[in-house]
Design a protein around this motif. Structure first.
Motif, PDB file in Angstrom:
ATOM      1  N   SER A 280       0.856  -1.194   0.000  1.00 44.22           N
ATOM      2  CA  SER A 280       0.000   0.000   0.000  1.00 44.22           C
ATOM      3  C   SER A 280       0.883   1.233   0.000  1.00 44.22           C
ATOM      4  CB  SER A 280      -0.927  -0.017   1.222  1.00 44.22           C
ATOM      5  OG  SER A 280      -1.765  -1.146   1.206  1.00 44.22           O
ATOM      6  N   LEU A 281       1.548   1.481  -1.114  1.00 47.37           N
ATOM      7  CA  LEU A 281       2.433   2.627  -1.259  1.00 47.37           C
ATOM      8  C   LEU A 281       2.056   3.383  -2.525  1.00 47.37           C
ATOM      9  CD1 LEU A 281       5.905   0.963  -0.491  1.00 47.37           C
ATOM     10  CD2 LEU A 281       4.634   2.516   1.002  1.00 47.37           C
ATOM     11  N   PRO A 282       2.138   4.715  -2.500  1.00 43.79           N
ATOM     12  CA  PRO A 282       1.842   5.484  -3.713  1.00 43.79           C
ATOM     13  C   PRO A 282       2.945   5.296  -4.743  1.00 43.79           C
ATOM     14  CG  PRO A 282       2.658   6.938  -1.992  1.00 43.79           C
ATOM     15  CD  PRO A 282       2.483   5.593  -1.351  1.00 43.79           C
ATOM     16  N   THR A 283       2.559   5.292  -6.005  1.00 40.74           N
ATOM     17  CA  THR A 283       3.531   5.161  -7.087  1.00 40.74           C
ATOM     18  C   THR A 283       4.381   6.409  -7.175  1.00 40.74           C
ATOM     19  OG1 THR A 283       1.909   3.847  -8.305  1.00 40.74           O
ATOM     20  CG2 THR A 283       3.805   4.660  -9.548  1.00 40.74           C
ATOM     21  N   PRO A 284       5.715   6.279  -7.204  1.00 38.89           N
ATOM     22  CA  PRO A 284       6.553   7.476  -7.378  1.00 38.89           C
ATOM     23  C   PRO A 284       6.180   8.214  -8.661  1.00 38.89           C
ATOM     24  CG  PRO A 284       7.892   5.583  -6.744  1.00 38.89           C
ATOM     25  CD  PRO A 284       6.525   5.054  -7.051  1.00 38.89           C
ATOM     26  N   ALA A 285       6.119   9.519  -8.593  1.00 37.21           N
ATOM     27  CA  ALA A 285       5.750  10.322  -9.752  1.00 37.21           C
ATOM     28  C   ALA A 285       6.681  10.025 -10.924  1.00 37.21           C
ATOM     29  CB  ALA A 285       5.822  11.806  -9.402  1.00 37.21           C
ATOM     30  N   GLY A 286       6.094   9.892 -12.106  1.00 37.84           N
ATOM     31  CA  GLY A 286       6.891   9.684 -13.301  1.00 37.84           C
ATOM     32  C   GLY A 286       7.350   8.263 -13.510  1.00 37.84           C
ATOM     33  N   VAL A 287       6.927   7.327 -12.656  1.00 37.21           N
ATOM     34  CA  VAL A 287       7.332   5.925 -12.741  1.00 37.21           C
ATOM     35  C   VAL A 287       6.155   5.095 -13.229  1.00 37.21           C
ATOM     36  CG1 VAL A 287       8.007   3.897 -11.378  1.00 37.21           C
ATOM     37  CG2 VAL A 287       9.113   6.104 -10.983  1.00 37.21           C
ATOM     38  N   THR A 288       6.405   4.163 -14.156  1.00 32.77           N
ATOM     39  CA  THR A 288       5.377   3.248 -14.638  1.00 32.77           C
ATOM     40  C   THR A 288       5.308   2.049 -13.708  1.00 32.77           C
ATOM     41  OG1 THR A 288       5.740   3.895 -16.944  1.00 32.77           O
ATOM     42  CG2 THR A 288       4.640   1.790 -16.564  1.00 32.77           C
ATOM     43  N   ARG A 289       4.130   1.760 -13.184  1.00 30.53           N
ATOM     44  CA  ARG A 289       3.966   0.695 -12.187  1.00 30.53           C
ATOM     45  C   ARG A 289       3.168  -0.472 -12.738  1.00 30.53           C
ATOM     46  NH1 ARG A 289       1.722   1.716  -6.037  1.00 30.53           N
ATOM     47  NH2 ARG A 289       1.373  -0.461  -5.409  1.00 30.53           N
ATOM     48  N   ILE A 290       3.628  -1.688 -12.424  1.00 32.94           N
ATOM     49  CA  ILE A 290       2.928  -2.922 -12.764  1.00 32.94           C
ATOM     50  C   ILE A 290       2.712  -3.683 -11.462  1.00 32.94           C
ATOM     51  CG2 ILE A 290       3.015  -5.087 -14.052  1.00 32.94           C
ATOM     52  CD1 ILE A 290       5.034  -3.690 -15.949  1.00 32.94           C
ATOM     53  N   ASP A 291       1.471  -3.952 -11.095  1.00 30.02           N
ATOM     54  CA  ASP A 291       1.171  -4.653  -9.841  1.00 30.02           C
ATOM     55  C   ASP A 291       1.057  -6.157 -10.077  1.00 30.02           C
ATOM     56  OD1 ASP A 291       0.983  -2.523  -7.914  1.00 30.02           O
ATOM     57  OD2 ASP A 291      -0.835  -1.872  -8.938  1.00 30.02           O
ATOM     58  N   VAL A 292       1.663  -6.940  -9.183  1.00 31.85           N
ATOM     59  CA  VAL A 292       1.610  -8.401  -9.243  1.00 31.85           C
ATOM     60  C   VAL A 292       1.346  -8.936  -7.837  1.00 31.85           C
ATOM     61  CG1 VAL A 292       3.164  -8.518 -11.236  1.00 31.85           C
ATOM     62  CG2 VAL A 292       4.122  -8.635  -8.923  1.00 31.85           C
ATOM     63  N   ARG A 293       1.136 -10.237  -7.740  1.00 32.93           N
ATOM     64  CA  ARG A 293       0.882 -10.838  -6.427  1.00 32.93           C
ATOM     65  C   ARG A 293       1.873 -11.957  -6.101  1.00 32.93           C
ATOM     66  NH1 ARG A 293      -2.937 -11.169  -2.503  1.00 32.93           N
ATOM     67  NH2 ARG A 293      -3.238 -13.190  -1.466  1.00 32.93           N
ATOM     68  N   SER A 294       1.965 -12.952  -6.956  1.00 31.43           N
ATOM     69  CA  SER A 294       2.789 -14.119  -6.661  1.00 31.43           C
ATOM     70  C   SER A 294       4.165 -14.011  -7.297  1.00 31.43           C
ATOM     71  CB  SER A 294       2.101 -15.386  -7.163  1.00 31.43           C
ATOM     72  OG  SER A 294       2.127 -15.423  -8.586  1.00 31.43           O
ATOM     73  N   ALA A 295       5.058 -14.932  -6.914  1.00 33.35           N
ATOM     74  CA  ALA A 295       6.404 -14.950  -7.502  1.00 33.35           C
ATOM     75  C   ALA A 295       6.344 -15.235  -8.991  1.00 33.35           C
ATOM     76  CB  ALA A 295       7.253 -16.007  -6.790  1.00 33.35           C
ATOM     77  N   ARG A 296       5.453 -16.134  -9.386  1.00 32.21           N
ATOM     78  CA  ARG A 296       5.355 -16.434 -10.828  1.00 32.21           C
ATOM     79  C   ARG A 296       4.786 -15.236 -11.598  1.00 32.21           C
ATOM     80  NH1 ARG A 296       2.563 -22.296 -10.622  1.00 32.21           N
ATOM     81  NH2 ARG A 296       1.528 -21.270  -8.854  1.00 32.21           N
ATOM     82  N   ASP A 297       3.834 -14.512 -10.981  1.00 33.35           N
ATOM     83  CA  ASP A 297       3.336 -13.282 -11.607  1.00 33.35           C
ATOM     84  C   ASP A 297       4.476 -12.282 -11.793  1.00 33.35           C
ATOM     85  OD1 ASP A 297       0.764 -14.303 -11.504  1.00 33.35           O
ATOM     86  OD2 ASP A 297       0.242 -13.235  -9.652  1.00 33.35           O
ATOM     87  N   MET A 298       5.307 -12.144 -10.744  1.00 31.82           N
ATOM     88  CA  MET A 298       6.409 -11.194 -10.802  1.00 31.82           C
ATOM     89  C   MET A 298       7.426 -11.602 -11.859  1.00 31.82           C
ATOM     90  SD  MET A 298       8.765  -9.623  -7.738  1.00 31.82           S
ATOM     91  CE  MET A 298       7.436  -8.555  -7.144  1.00 31.82           C
ATOM     92  N   GLN A 299       7.724 -12.895 -11.929  1.00 33.75           N
ATOM     93  CA  GLN A 299       8.681 -13.351 -12.944  1.00 33.75           C
ATOM     94  C   GLN A 299       8.181 -13.035 -14.349  1.00 33.75           C
ATOM     95  OE1 GLN A 299       9.012 -17.541 -13.865  1.00 33.75           O
ATOM     96  NE2 GLN A 299      11.247 -17.395 -14.008  1.00 33.75           N
ATOM     97  N   GLU A 300       6.905 -13.288 -14.604  1.00 31.11           N
ATOM     98  CA  GLU A 300       6.340 -13.016 -15.929  1.00 31.11           C
ATOM     99  C   GLU A 300       6.422 -11.537 -16.269  1.00 31.11           C
ATOM    100  OE1 GLU A 300       2.089 -13.522 -18.375  1.00 31.11           O
ATOM    101  OE2 GLU A 300       2.299 -14.288 -16.322  1.00 31.11           O
TER     102      GLU A 300
ATOM    103  N   GLY B 284      16.708  -5.773  -8.470  1.00 32.90           N
ATOM    104  CA  GLY B 284      15.775  -6.714  -7.859  1.00 32.90           C
ATOM    105  C   GLY B 284      15.657  -6.498  -6.361  1.00 32.90           C
ATOM    106  N   ALA B 285      14.906  -5.478  -5.963  1.00 33.14           N
ATOM    107  CA  ALA B 285      14.745  -5.161  -4.541  1.00 33.14           C
ATOM    108  C   ALA B 285      13.571  -5.910  -3.911  1.00 33.14           C
ATOM    109  CB  ALA B 285      14.537  -3.658  -4.370  1.00 33.14           C
ATOM    110  N   ALA B 286      12.817  -6.660  -4.690  1.00 31.91           N
ATOM    111  CA  ALA B 286      11.660  -7.382  -4.149  1.00 31.91           C
ATOM    112  C   ALA B 286      12.119  -8.525  -3.255  1.00 31.91           C
ATOM    113  CB  ALA B 286      10.802  -7.922  -5.290  1.00 31.91           C
ATOM    114  N   ALA B 287      11.326  -8.812  -2.230  1.00 34.16           N
ATOM    115  CA  ALA B 287      11.557  -9.970  -1.368  1.00 34.16           C
ATOM    116  C   ALA B 287      10.671 -11.104  -1.883  1.00 34.16           C
ATOM    117  CB  ALA B 287      11.231  -9.627   0.079  1.00 34.16           C
ATOM    118  N   VAL B 288      11.182 -11.803  -2.867  1.00 36.02           N
ATOM    119  CA  VAL B 288      10.395 -12.832  -3.547  1.00 36.02           C
ATOM    120  C   VAL B 288      10.360 -14.099  -2.692  1.00 36.02           C
ATOM    121  CG1 VAL B 288      10.135 -14.185  -5.658  1.00 36.02           C
ATOM    122  CG2 VAL B 288      11.117 -11.882  -5.755  1.00 36.02           C
ATOM    123  N   GLY B 289       9.163 -14.640  -2.476  1.00 42.65           N
ATOM    124  CA  GLY B 289       9.029 -15.859  -1.693  1.00 42.65           C
ATOM    125  C   GLY B 289       9.733 -17.027  -2.365  1.00 42.65           C
TER     126      GLY B 289
END
Length: 401
Positions: free
Chosen positions: A238-258, A272-277
């Motif tokens: 639940s964080l606001p998107t940084p201005a000027g940045v394109t955001r893609i929301d995902v849920r699972s590790a496989r979603d993120m990989q795709e 790769g700053a995400a904490a991927v399960g």
């Protein structure tokens, strides 16, 4: 933060968000910037030129056929005067005219004649923003090097909710301030992943971790400030998107990989700053699992894909920056991960109570093949800026620039 003697030209077009530019001009003047305003005829139906003249302390230009203003080729003088040009709000009509090189009013003529960096802050109805014609025009401008700032999601004056809302004045101000700093990644494309991943057990339960996403979001903003075009693949936060940045929301590790593999095409750098399960349930129940008289619930887990390793195997891969969150033997584990996965640089941090996750400050130990650097504990926003500076330095050294 100062813009003393910096010369900023604001182009205001016809849209209800024009009233917000009054605050932007005031904020820029508070930072001692020199501000001049050019308005389209449509913009004058929302805010008067007199208002902007009072706020900027400069005459406001509207018409290309202003005899006094054009006696000395005023549109060329404005184009040469500006160090930055920001068009806000940028209407769908103005975006189309700029994309097609029109020069039949003062603002479009100035944009064609200037050598200064040009930014646009789109503002329009969410359905207009989604229209393929508008997206094609925005794509054309982006390819030409025009900075696309937003739009954001939210409530719109027409009553709709969605993407198309102009960035807020303070966000536009901050981007302009950052644009005058050193921008080693200008013209580069940076892909950032951030936040946790969630693996569903049933419709109401999941396996996840404690990542807040703050560090990754700060890195995305810092890369933007370094001049990069940034795409952020975000887990459920639940964080606001940084201005000027394109955001893609995902849920699972496989979603993120795709999403990451798709966005990596054409990217110069991946962070790769995400904490991927690491694991996910082999089976996800279709209905909520019920308690059974004290019997233990056993979950069979399967290993999730390794996102950064899959990127490392690509023939034309980006410069890869990994993260390592460890509770012990930080250096040994981080350097082993870097070498084993074939990545270019790794940022390691200790996690535990009050460290790493769910806190506003952090510290990092950086490693690359022939060196490293220590970044002491500081707010994540400042830490991100210093991290991106190191990344830019290593990336540019690697490509010989």
């Amino acid at each position: 933060m100062s813009l003393r003697q910096r010369r900023i030209l604001i182009g205001v077009t016809g849209g209800i968000a024009a009233y917000k530019i009054c605050e932007l001009v005031r904020r820029l003047r508070d930072l001692e910037a020199e501000v001049r305003v050019v308005m389209t005829e449509g913009a004058t139906h929302f805010v008067t030129p007199t208002t902007f003249q009072a706020l900027s302390g400069q005459p406001v230009r509207v018409s290309l056929w202003d005899e006094a203003g054009e006696a000395a080729m005023g549109h060329i003088e404005l184009a040469k005067w500006a160090e930055r040009v920001l068009i806000a709000p940028a209407s769908a009509d103005t975006i189309a005219r700029l994309a097609h090189g029109f020069a039949d009013d003062l603002l479009s003529t100035v944009v064609l004649a200037t050598a200064a960096p040009v930014y646009i802050a789109p503002a329009m109805n969410q359905q207009m923003w989604a229209n393929l014609a508008v997206q094609a025009n925005v794509g054309t401008l982006r390819v030409r090097g025009v900075g696309i700032l937003g739009p954001a999601d939210g409530d719109q004056a027409c009553g709709d909710i969605g993407s198309g809302r102009m960035l807020e004045p303070h966000e536009l101000r901050d981007i302009l301030v950052a644009s005058f700093g050193e921008q080693p990644l200008r013209g580069r494309r940076v892909l950032v992943s951030a936040g946790p991943t969630y693996e569903d057990i049933d419709p109401v339960r999941f396996i996840g971790n404690r990542s807040s996403g703050r560090m990754g979001f700060a890195v995305a903003a810092a890369a933007r400030d370094a001049g990069a075009e940034v795409t952020l693949v975000a887990g459920p936060v639940s964080l606001p998107t940084p201005a000027g940045v394109t955001r893609i929301d995902v849920r699972s590790a496989r979603d993120m990989q795709e999403a990451v593999l798709k966005a990596a095409r054409g990217s110069d750098i991946y962070i790769g700053a995400a904490a991927v399960g690491d694991y996910r349930p082999v089976d996800t129940a279709d209905h909520k699992l019920k308690k059974t008289d004290g019997s233990p619930l056993r979950l069979e887990l399967a290993e999730n894909p390794d996102i950064i390793a899959s990127l490392a195997s690509l023939p034309d891969r980006p410069f890869l920056v990994g993260f390592a969150a460890e509770t012990k033997e930080l250096a040994a584990y981080a350097q082993d991960k870097m070498l084993r996965k074939g990545i270019d640089m790794i940022a390691a941090n200790e996690v535990g109570p009050g460290r790493g996750f769910e806190v506003a400050e952090n510290a990092l130990q950086l490693y690359w093949r022939d060196g490293g650097a220590a970044l002491s504990r500081m707010p994540k926003t400042e830490l991100a800026r210093r991290l991106v500076a190191h990344i830019a330095q290593r990336f540019l050294a690697g490509i010989g620039t």
